[in-house]
Scaffold this active site. Structure first.
Site, mmCIF file in Angstrom:
data_model
loop_
_atom_site.group_PDB
_atom_site.id
_atom_site.type_symbol
_atom_site.label_atom_id
_atom_site.label_comp_id
_atom_site.label_asym_id
_atom_site.label_seq_id
_atom_site.Cartn_x
_atom_site.Cartn_y
_atom_site.Cartn_z
ATOM 1 N N CYS A 5 0.848 -1.204 0.000
ATOM 2 C CA CYS A 5 0.000 0.000 0.000
ATOM 3 C C CYS A 5 0.881 1.251 0.000
ATOM 4 C CB CYS A 5 -0.946 -0.008 1.199
ATOM 5 S SG CYS A 5 -2.355 -1.128 1.001
ATOM 6 N N ASP A 28 10.475 -6.965 -8.876
ATOM 7 C CA ASP A 28 10.698 -7.514 -7.531
ATOM 8 C C ASP A 28 12.077 -7.075 -7.038
ATOM 9 O OD1 ASP A 28 9.416 -10.176 -5.847
ATOM 10 O OD2 ASP A 28 11.496 -9.605 -5.427
ATOM 11 N N HIS A 44 -6.190 -2.528 -1.191
ATOM 12 C CA HIS A 44 -5.640 -3.613 -0.379
ATOM 13 C C HIS A 44 -6.549 -4.836 -0.374
ATOM 14 C CE1 HIS A 44 -3.065 -5.387 2.722
ATOM 15 N NE2 HIS A 44 -4.187 -5.983 3.083
ATOM 16 N N GLY A 88 3.885 -19.651 1.603
ATOM 17 C CA GLY A 88 5.089 -18.824 1.644
ATOM 18 C C GLY A 88 4.838 -17.356 1.394
ATOM 19 N N HIS A 93 -0.450 -8.614 1.029
ATOM 20 C CA HIS A 93 -1.206 -7.813 0.053
ATOM 21 C C HIS A 93 -1.112 -8.620 -1.230
ATOM 22 C CE1 HIS A 93 -2.088 -3.562 -1.754
ATOM 23 N NE2 HIS A 93 -2.123 -4.425 -2.770
ATOM 24 N N HIS A 95 -0.459 -10.349 -4.473
ATOM 25 C CA HIS A 95 0.470 -10.035 -5.557
ATOM 26 C C HIS A 95 0.731 -11.277 -6.378
ATOM 27 C CE1 HIS A 95 2.794 -11.147 -1.966
ATOM 28 N NE2 HIS A 95 3.701 -11.671 -2.791
#
Ligand code: DGP
Length: 118
Positions: A5, A28, A44, A88, A93, A95
Site C-alpha cells: 500500500c 521484484d 488492499h 510462503g 497484500h 500479488h
C-alpha cells in the site's frame, strides 16, 4: 499500512513496469529470474483468498499486458501467487509473481516428500 500500500501511495520507490487505474506492476526487489515482476491491485486485498472474480478478470488482462511489455509473452513465463503460511506469502497484500526471461526450473516445492502422503 502494508508495504505494498505504501508503494501504491508513492511512499516507497519501485522500478515500475506498467500501471492503470486498478493495478500496478513493478520489478521484484529480490528477483528469482531475469524477469521477475510483481503485479498488485491498488486497493488492499490480503491474498488470493479474498479476491473477487471481477478483480481477477481485470488482473488477468493486466498480467498479459505486463508479459508483453517485458518481452516474455512468446518465450513463456510463470504466474504465481503465494497464499498464507504454507504458500510462503510474506507480504500480506495480494500479488502475482510474473517470472520469465529464461527457462525456469520446476523444483521440489514442499519441505516434506509428497510420496509420504500417499
Ligand atoms: P511473497 O513471498 O510471495 O509474499 O513475495 C513477496 C515479494 O515481494 C518478494 O519476492 C520480495 C518482494 N518485495 C518485498 N518488499 C519489496 C519492496 O519494498 N520492493 C519491491 N520491489 N519488492 C519487494
Amino acid at each position: 499500512m502494508c508495504i505494498f500500500c505504501k508503494i501504491v501511495n508513492g511512499e516507497l520507490p519501485v522500478n515500475p513496469v506498467r500501471e492503470n487505474d486498478d493495478f500496478l506492476a513493478f520489478h521484484d526487489i529480490n528477483p528469482k529470474a531475469p524477469a521477475h515482476i510483481l503485479v498488485i491491485p491498488k486497493v488492499h486485498v490480503d491474498s488470493f483468498n479474498d479476491v473477487s472474480p471481477e478483480m481477477m478478470a481485470g488482473m488477468t488482462g493486466f498480467i498479459q499486458e505486463v508479459a508483453e511489455a517485458v518481452g516474455i509473452k512468446e518465450s513463456g513465463y510463470r504466474v504465481i501467487t503465494n497464499v498464507g503460511h504454507n504458500g510462503g506469502q510474506e507480504v500480506k497484500h495480494l500479488h502475482w509473481h510474473v517470472l520469465g526471461g529464461a527457462k525456469l526450473s520446476w523444483g521440489h516445492f514442499a519441505d516434506a516428500d509428497p510420496k509420504d502422503f500417499f
